[in-house]
Design a protein around this motif. Structure first.
Motif, PDB file in Angstrom:
ATOM      1  N   THR A  62       0.837  -1.192   0.000  1.00  0.00           N
ATOM      2  CA  THR A  62       0.000   0.000   0.000  1.00  0.00           C
ATOM      3  C   THR A  62       0.876   1.248   0.000  1.00  0.00           C
ATOM      4  O   THR A  62       2.064   1.205   0.336  1.00  0.00           O
ATOM      5  N   ARG A  63       0.279   2.352  -0.375  1.00  0.00           N
ATOM      6  CA  ARG A  63       1.009   3.626  -0.418  1.00  0.00           C
ATOM      7  C   ARG A  63       1.569   3.953   0.966  1.00  0.00           C
ATOM      8  O   ARG A  63       0.861   3.894   1.972  1.00  0.00           O
ATOM      9  N   GLY A  64       2.845   4.327   1.008  1.00  0.00           N
ATOM     10  CA  GLY A  64       3.477   4.699   2.264  1.00  0.00           C
ATOM     11  C   GLY A  64       4.012   3.542   3.081  1.00  0.00           C
ATOM     12  O   GLY A  64       4.607   3.768   4.143  1.00  0.00           O
ATOM     13  N   GLU A  65       3.827   2.309   2.610  1.00  0.00           N
ATOM     14  CA  GLU A  65       4.328   1.139   3.346  1.00  0.00           C
ATOM     15  C   GLU A  65       5.851   1.029   3.179  1.00  0.00           C
ATOM     16  O   GLU A  65       6.397   1.262   2.100  1.00  0.00           O
ATOM     17  N   VAL A  66       6.540   0.653   4.274  1.00  0.00           N
ATOM     18  CA  VAL A  66       7.995   0.481   4.219  1.00  0.00           C
ATOM     19  C   VAL A  66       8.308  -0.792   3.445  1.00  0.00           C
ATOM     20  O   VAL A  66       7.832  -1.878   3.793  1.00  0.00           O
ATOM     21  N   ILE A  67       9.093  -0.650   2.364  1.00  0.00           N
ATOM     22  CA  ILE A  67       9.419  -1.798   1.518  1.00  0.00           C
ATOM     23  C   ILE A  67      10.901  -2.139   1.552  1.00  0.00           C
ATOM     24  O   ILE A  67      11.298  -3.245   1.163  1.00  0.00           O
ATOM     25  N   ALA A  68      11.760  -1.208   2.020  1.00  0.00           N
ATOM     26  CA  ALA A  68      13.202  -1.456   1.994  1.00  0.00           C
ATOM     27  C   ALA A  68      13.904  -0.400   2.821  1.00  0.00           C
ATOM     28  O   ALA A  68      13.276   0.520   3.392  1.00  0.00           O
ATOM     29  N   LEU A  69      15.256  -0.523   2.864  1.00  0.00           N
ATOM     30  CA  LEU A  69      16.117   0.466   3.505  1.00  0.00           C
ATOM     31  C   LEU A  69      17.130   0.953   2.480  1.00  0.00           C
ATOM     32  O   LEU A  69      17.636   0.170   1.676  1.00  0.00           O
ATOM     33  N   SER A  70      17.392   2.248   2.491  1.00  0.00           N
ATOM     34  CA  SER A  70      18.315   2.827   1.512  1.00  0.00           C
ATOM     35  C   SER A  70      19.738   2.342   1.769  1.00  0.00           C
ATOM     36  O   SER A  70      20.093   1.925   2.879  1.00  0.00           O
ATOM     37  N   GLY A  71      20.559   2.415   0.713  1.00  0.00           N
ATOM     38  CA  GLY A  71      21.936   1.960   0.823  1.00  0.00           C
ATOM     39  C   GLY A  71      22.805   2.535  -0.270  1.00  0.00           C
ATOM     40  O   GLY A  71      22.481   3.585  -0.860  1.00  0.00           O
ATOM     41  N   THR A  72      23.876   1.811  -0.612  1.00  0.00           N
ATOM     42  CA  THR A  72      24.801   2.260  -1.659  1.00  0.00           C
ATOM     43  C   THR A  72      25.305   1.074  -2.462  1.00  0.00           C
ATOM     44  O   THR A  72      26.460   1.046  -2.886  1.00  0.00           O
ATOM     45  N   THR A  73      24.415   0.100  -2.710  1.00  0.00           N
ATOM     46  CA  THR A  73      24.796  -1.088  -3.479  1.00  0.00           C
ATOM     47  C   THR A  73      24.760  -0.779  -4.964  1.00  0.00           C
ATOM     48  O   THR A  73      24.068   0.137  -5.422  1.00  0.00           O
ATOM     49  N   GLY A  74      25.453  -1.579  -5.769  1.00  0.00           N
ATOM     50  CA  GLY A  74      25.487  -1.389  -7.213  1.00  0.00           C
ATOM     51  C   GLY A  74      26.402  -0.253  -7.602  1.00  0.00           C
ATOM     52  O   GLY A  74      27.372   0.069  -6.918  1.00  0.00           O
ATOM     53  N   ALA A  75      26.098   0.384  -8.719  1.00  0.00           N
ATOM     54  CA  ALA A  75      26.903   1.495  -9.235  1.00  0.00           C
ATOM     55  C   ALA A  75      26.551   2.759  -8.474  1.00  0.00           C
ATOM     56  O   ALA A  75      25.751   3.597  -8.924  1.00  0.00           O
ATOM     57  N   SER A  76      27.110   2.898  -7.293  1.00  0.00           N
ATOM     58  CA  SER A  76      26.785   4.025  -6.424  1.00  0.00           C
ATOM     59  C   SER A  76      28.053   4.539  -5.773  1.00  0.00           C
ATOM     60  O   SER A  76      28.980   3.776  -5.472  1.00  0.00           O
ATOM     61  N   THR A  77      28.100   5.847  -5.552  1.00  0.00           N
ATOM     62  CA  THR A  77      29.262   6.467  -4.906  1.00  0.00           C
ATOM     63  C   THR A  77      28.975   6.866  -3.468  1.00  0.00           C
ATOM     64  O   THR A  77      29.836   7.443  -2.804  1.00  0.00           O
ATOM     65  N   GLY A  78      27.765   6.608  -2.966  1.00  0.00           N
ATOM     66  CA  GLY A  78      27.412   6.971  -1.593  1.00  0.00           C
ATOM     67  C   GLY A  78      25.970   6.613  -1.308  1.00  0.00           C
ATOM     68  O   GLY A  78      25.204   6.229  -2.193  1.00  0.00           O
ATOM     69  N   CYS A  79      25.608   6.692  -0.020  1.00  0.00           N
ATOM     70  CA  CYS A  79      24.239   6.332   0.391  1.00  0.00           C
ATOM     71  C   CYS A  79      23.229   7.304  -0.226  1.00  0.00           C
ATOM     72  O   CYS A  79      23.334   8.525  -0.048  1.00  0.00           O
ATOM     73  N   HIS A  80      22.269   6.760  -0.924  1.00  0.00           N
ATOM     74  CA  HIS A  80      21.180   7.561  -1.489  1.00  0.00           C
ATOM     75  C   HIS A  80      20.129   6.603  -2.048  1.00  0.00           C
ATOM     76  O   HIS A  80      20.316   5.384  -2.049  1.00  0.00           O
ATOM     77  N   LEU A  81      19.020   7.155  -2.524  1.00  0.00           N
ATOM     78  CA  LEU A  81      17.976   6.363  -3.179  1.00  0.00           C
ATOM     79  C   LEU A  81      17.842   6.831  -4.619  1.00  0.00           C
ATOM     80  O   LEU A  81      17.642   8.021  -4.886  1.00  0.00           O
ATOM     81  N   HIS A  82      17.954   5.887  -5.526  1.00  0.00           N
ATOM     82  CA  HIS A  82      17.707   6.160  -6.946  1.00  0.00           C
ATOM     83  C   HIS A  82      16.279   5.702  -7.246  1.00  0.00           C
ATOM     84  O   HIS A  82      15.957   4.520  -7.191  1.00  0.00           O
ATOM     85  N   PHE A  83      15.374   6.668  -7.566  1.00  0.00           N
ATOM     86  CA  PHE A  83      13.943   6.408  -7.753  1.00  0.00           C
ATOM     87  C   PHE A  83      13.585   6.618  -9.214  1.00  0.00           C
ATOM     88  O   PHE A  83      13.920   7.648  -9.813  1.00  0.00           O
ATOM     89  N   GLU A  84      12.918   5.614  -9.798  1.00  0.00           N
ATOM     90  CA  GLU A  84      12.512   5.691 -11.203  1.00  0.00           C
ATOM     91  C   GLU A  84      11.004   5.535 -11.337  1.00  0.00           C
ATOM     92  O   GLU A  84      10.359   4.844 -10.531  1.00  0.00           O
TER      93      GLU A  84
END
Length: 273
Positions: free
Chosen positions: A237-259
């Motif tokens: 549902t909208r607003g439900e916690v689905i994960a925790l942010s991190g820096t896995t994959g092609a990332s240079t620091g902790c952030h969320l990439h949203f598409e």
């Protein structure tokens, strides 16, 4: 009798003129005439307003000008027809007297209203929008605000579109989503209700990734996660916690990439938030 020219012809002798004293004695006098003379013009206005059904408003208006007055609020009972007045005489006699409204010369008049609040239904708006037309034909103005924020606090970093790659430093890299700055371990929220279609490792730089299908060709993805708490096929549902942010994959620091994807093609997420 009347002749052709319009003059009346007397049929007998003219009557004797009456004395002024006798005429004044026979003339009926209005019992309320002297009372009306003693009342001032403002008192007459308020009495008329009270009898016509706007007594309270007239009293408030005149009180605001600094006048001290008392106005009787007219009854609000329905007007009976002529045939019903006799039968309803007892009912009208039993009705309580209307209170009087008074105001001092320096009285402060204040009106308060009951607060009214409305509750929006963003999921209903999104569902109605998607059912009316395909996601690809929805304008930016219509889609604005239909998706919720994937984080409680949105701090934009790298925008959607072409940019200089933070990994290689080369120019002209196409950034497929919107980056939001967030410390590792920050709760990631579902942007709208839907079904999880992917939860795992993304081989093309997204790291730990979650994809949610919202129907009618609309999908959202959440990338570089440190961990996820949903599985494929799960309803969220909208607003439900689905994960925790991190820096896995092609990332240079902790952030969320949203598409945001429409019929498989990425679009600017800010047009939906």
């Amino acid at each position: 009798m009347q002749n052709a020219r319009g003059r009346r012809r007397a049929t007998g002798p003219a009557p004797e003129p009456r004395l002024a004293e006798a005429a004044a004695a026979d003339r009926p006098r209005d019992a309320q005439r002297e009372a009306r003379r003693r009342r001032g013009p403002f008192r007459q206005v308020t009495d008329f307003a009270s009898a016509s059904g706007v007594g309270q408003k007239a009293g408030v208006a005149l009180a605001a000008t600094g006048l001290l007055l008392t106005v009787t609020v007219p009854a609000t009972s329905p007007v009976l027809a002529a045939g019903e007045q006799q039968g309803g005489a007892s009912a009208s006699a039993a009705s309580p007297a209307q209170p009087k409204v008074s105001a001092e010369a320096a009285a402060k008049i204040d009106f308060s209203r009951t607060s009214v609040s409305t509750t929006g239904d963003p999921d209903g708006k999104l569902k109605q929008l998607l059912s009316a037309q395909s996601a690809g034909s929805i304008s930016r103005a219509a889609s604005a605000g239909t998706l919720g924020g994937p984080l409680t606090t949105l701090v934009k970093s790298s925008p959607f579109g072409y940019r200089v790659s933070p990994i290689t430093g080369g120019a002209g890299e196409f950034h497929r989503g919107q980056d939001f700055a967030a410390q590792c371990g920050t709760e990631v929220l579902a942007a709208a209700s839907g079904t999880v279609t992917f939860s795992g490792w993304h081989p093309y730089g997204g790291g730990n990734r979650v994809v949610i299908d919202h129907g009618n060709g609309l999908e959202t993805t959440y990338n570089h996660l440190s961990s996820s708490s949903v599985q494929v096929g799960q309803k969220v549902t909208r607003g439900e916690v689905i994960a925790l942010s991190g820096t896995t994959g092609a990332s240079t620091g902790c952030h969320l990439h949203f598409e945001v994807m429409v019929n498989g093609d990425v679009v600017d997420p800010t047009g939906w938030l």
